[in-house]
Design an enzyme around this catalytic site. Sequence first.
Site, PDB file in Angstrom:
ATOM      1  CG  MET A  19      42.869  39.497 -56.824  1.00 40.19           C
ATOM      2  SD  MET A  19      44.132  39.525 -58.102  1.00 40.19           S
ATOM      3  CE  MET A  19      44.832  37.910 -57.880  1.00 40.19           C
ATOM      4  N   GLY A  55      39.074  30.833 -46.414  1.00 41.15           N
ATOM      5  CA  GLY A  55      40.129  31.731 -45.942  1.00 41.15           C
ATOM      6  C   GLY A  55      39.669  33.181 -46.012  1.00 41.15           C
ATOM      7  CG  HIS A  56      38.927  35.088 -49.833  1.00 41.79           C
ATOM      8  ND1 HIS A  56      38.868  34.141 -50.824  1.00 41.79           N
ATOM      9  CD2 HIS A  56      39.959  35.902 -50.157  1.00 41.79           C
ATOM     10  CE1 HIS A  56      39.827  34.370 -51.706  1.00 41.79           C
ATOM     11  NE2 HIS A  56      40.506  35.422 -51.327  1.00 41.79           N
ATOM     12  CG  ASP A  85      49.273  35.561 -51.205  1.00 38.85           C
ATOM     13  OD1 ASP A  85      49.858  34.964 -52.103  1.00 38.85           O
ATOM     14  OD2 ASP A  85      48.046  35.495 -51.027  1.00 38.85           O
ATOM     15  CD  GLN A 126      49.226  40.183 -51.598  1.00 39.74           C
ATOM     16  OE1 GLN A 126      49.234  40.172 -52.811  1.00 39.74           O
ATOM     17  NE2 GLN A 126      48.176  39.751 -50.905  1.00 39.74           N
ATOM     18  NE  ARG A 177      47.411  31.932 -59.559  1.00 39.32           N
ATOM     19  CZ  ARG A 177      47.632  33.073 -58.906  1.00 39.32           C
ATOM     20  NH1 ARG A 177      47.560  33.104 -57.597  1.00 39.32           N
ATOM     21  NH2 ARG A 177      47.915  34.176 -59.572  1.00 39.32           N
TER      22      ARG A 177
HETATM   23  O1  PAF Z   1      46.048  38.695 -52.439  1.00 39.62           O
HETATM   24  C1  PAF Z   1      45.294  39.069 -53.356  1.00 39.62           C
HETATM   25  O2  PAF Z   1      44.241  38.483 -53.620  1.00 39.62           O
HETATM   26  C2  PAF Z   1      45.694  40.254 -54.197  1.00 39.62           C
HETATM   27  O3  PAF Z   1      47.058  40.286 -54.401  1.00 39.62           O
HETATM   28  C3  PAF Z   1      45.176  41.600 -53.646  1.00 39.62           C
HETATM   29  C4  PAF Z   1      45.791  41.909 -52.290  1.00 39.62           C
HETATM   30  C5  PAF Z   1      43.667  41.552 -53.528  1.00 39.62           C
HETATM   31  C6  PAF Z   1      45.529  42.741 -54.595  1.00 39.62           C
HETATM   32  O4  PAF Z   1      44.980  42.551 -55.861  1.00 39.62           O
END
Ligand code: PAF
Length: 282
Positions: free
Chosen positions: A30, A36-37, A152, A155, A189
């Site tokens: 997002m 991390g990304h 997450d 998730q 965040r």
């Molecule tokens: O983890 C995130 O940033 C979001 O939940 C994702 C997996 C990109 C889905 O919008």
Amino acid sequence: MTIFDKQNELKAYLKPFLQEKKTIGFIPTMGALHEGHLSLMKKSLKNNDYTVVSIFVNPTQFNNSDDLEKYPRTLEVDAEKIKSLNPEIIIYAPSVDDIYEGKTVSKSFDYDGLEFEMEGKHRPGHFDGVGTIVKKLFEIVNPTNAYFGEKDFQQLAIIRKLVKKNNLPVNIIGCEIFREANKLAMSSRNERLSADERTKASIIYKTLVEAKNLFGTKSANEVTKWVIKTFKKQSVFELEYFEIADEETLLTCKRKNKNKKYRAFIAVFVNNIRLIDNISLK
Ligand code: PAF
């Protein structure tokens, strides 16, 4: 660097690679990219012929309109970071309309109960939104491998379930949590925290580590009570939940079973900013 904002154009661009059976690594994000990304991108670059990163603040996974509105949107800076890492990374940064085609709603998913625990209790509809966007993105990108961070963790478990139940042809790769110098889990965040809040947020990981130590000799219930007490003693962070749960089912640990793997999960608020983290209790 190639940036697409239309799914049809991205699909057309990727089509020959798929026909040639090239591997595509995919990192859905997002935006407001952090180390991390970038670590997920590095993994993908190493193991795939092509890497695609999506940057899309998905409205259907936000159960709080203020959080959606304030979510950092930094596309230009993000694109620069990606370019410096590797200009061959393909970026997909669509509009809401390109994804949802006028109907910004989620589909409803059954994740065999994983969706009712922890985040699911506190963020109604969140995992339907996540399932909706991730499935759509997989259908657009057709990745061989998709990379998700363990911050997450729920998730990640839900996406694995989504893939399994829908027979989606993609490998899901979970990657360990990246932390700032004070051990705060990296998150987009975090950009919204003041310098002071960011420093003090070290309490989150510190508490998790202490909980892990205590879990060696104490029950899940006793550890949970200790965490609640710890957060009551300070005024900056408000504890939303702390749970010790089975890594597979995400069900709360009522009585320890030595054949199960447990993990501690935490969600806290600071100044209306919600932070989550988790730790393996192995
Ligand atoms: O983890 C995130 O940033 C979001 O939940 C994702 C997996 C990109 C889905 O919008």
